[in-house]
Design a protein around this motif. Sequence first.
Motif, mmCIF file in Angstrom:
data_model
loop_
_atom_site.group_PDB
_atom_site.id
_atom_site.type_symbol
_atom_site.label_atom_id
_atom_site.label_comp_id
_atom_site.label_asym_id
_atom_site.label_seq_id
_atom_site.Cartn_x
_atom_site.Cartn_y
_atom_site.Cartn_z
ATOM 1 N N PRO A 163 -2.106 -29.530 60.257
ATOM 2 C CA PRO A 163 -2.227 -30.634 61.211
ATOM 3 C C PRO A 163 -2.226 -31.954 60.459
ATOM 4 N N PHE A 164 -1.799 -33.013 61.122
ATOM 5 C CA PHE A 164 -1.601 -34.293 60.429
ATOM 6 C C PHE A 164 -2.029 -35.442 61.343
ATOM 7 N N ILE A 165 -2.786 -36.389 60.766
ATOM 8 C CA ILE A 165 -3.233 -37.575 61.491
ATOM 9 C C ILE A 165 -2.998 -38.807 60.626
ATOM 10 N N LYS A 166 -2.392 -39.840 61.212
ATOM 11 C CA LYS A 166 -2.209 -41.126 60.543
ATOM 12 C C LYS A 166 -3.449 -42.003 60.767
ATOM 13 N N THR A 167 -3.667 -42.967 59.868
ATOM 14 C CA THR A 167 -4.738 -43.938 60.061
ATOM 15 C C THR A 167 -4.336 -44.929 61.152
ATOM 16 N N ASN A 198 9.847 -29.134 60.014
ATOM 17 C CA ASN A 198 9.741 -29.069 61.468
ATOM 18 C C ASN A 198 8.510 -29.873 61.881
ATOM 19 N N THR A 199 8.706 -31.076 62.378
ATOM 20 C CA THR A 199 7.596 -31.912 62.821
ATOM 21 C C THR A 199 7.483 -31.839 64.331
ATOM 22 N N VAL A 211 1.821 -31.646 64.147
ATOM 23 C CA VAL A 211 1.725 -30.419 63.373
ATOM 24 C C VAL A 211 2.989 -30.352 62.524
ATOM 25 N N VAL A 212 2.803 -30.242 61.220
ATOM 26 C CA VAL A 212 3.922 -30.223 60.291
ATOM 27 C C VAL A 212 4.097 -28.791 59.789
ATOM 28 N N ALA A 213 5.320 -28.284 59.888
ATOM 29 C CA ALA A 213 5.621 -26.920 59.444
ATOM 30 C C ALA A 213 6.882 -26.948 58.587
ATOM 31 N N PHE A 214 6.770 -26.478 57.364
ATOM 32 C CA PHE A 214 7.887 -26.471 56.423
ATOM 33 C C PHE A 214 8.373 -25.037 56.234
#
Length: 260
Positions: A163-167, A198-199, A211-214
């Motif tokens: 999982p990914f969150i920006k400031t 795959n974003t 959700v980032v999936a490589f």
Amino acid sequence: MSEKETRDYKEKETRRMVDLDPAGLVSRKAPDQAKRQFMNYAFFKLNPEFRRQSREFIEAAKAEFAEVCERWAARGQGFILRSYSLVGLRADADFMLWRISFQVPDFQAMQRELNRTALAGYLSQPYSFLSMQKRSIYVDRFNPEGEGVQLLPGQGQYLFVYPFIKTRPWYDLSPQARQGMMDEHIYVSAPFTGVTLNTSYSYGIDDQEFVVAFDSNYPQEFVDLVQRLRFTEASQYTLRDTPMFTCVKKELREILDDLA
């Protein structure tokens, strides 16, 4: 030039490299109600008590669980299922089901069937991420058409998920500033052709923003890619990108044999 003379003016057709109004304050673009793929990354953990049961019970429970998954995998109607093992790779998750559908209730319907199996009585779900596929607002100069809005997953032997969150300061930047940082990000990533990104997007439907999936066959290439991205300017605006999961693609029955 006399006052009566007029000059024909035609703006040169150019391709805008970034959405200059991402908040929609000026353009007031209509909401997009087109169908998109939803994604569910469902992680499961086995209770060791299951391994203390009789061999007959264990095999029957595994077969029952596998039959439900196989039926859903063959369902069609836009539903896609991929299975991955995390046995021996993380202490808090043993396997992951990557479920993709145009209908969120599909995830609930499949889970309802799984919950009625004997094996489900010994499973917990420490993580479950919900996201949606959509076109990126940033333009990839190496791939000007940008990311597609439909995804065919699971091409690599490995899937790296987080999982990914920006400031919040990221969203205070001008669109041009953010595009410039993404240009650097894309340029740095370009040589790593053995890794497919795959974003997907979770704004408002789950705790994370993405959700980032490589997908990849080369974990060494992925490690080098992530290390190199740490030196880009955009990485300063990452608030959270953990937990990170290394998932190995396997058929579900093989995964269940890994478990017990």
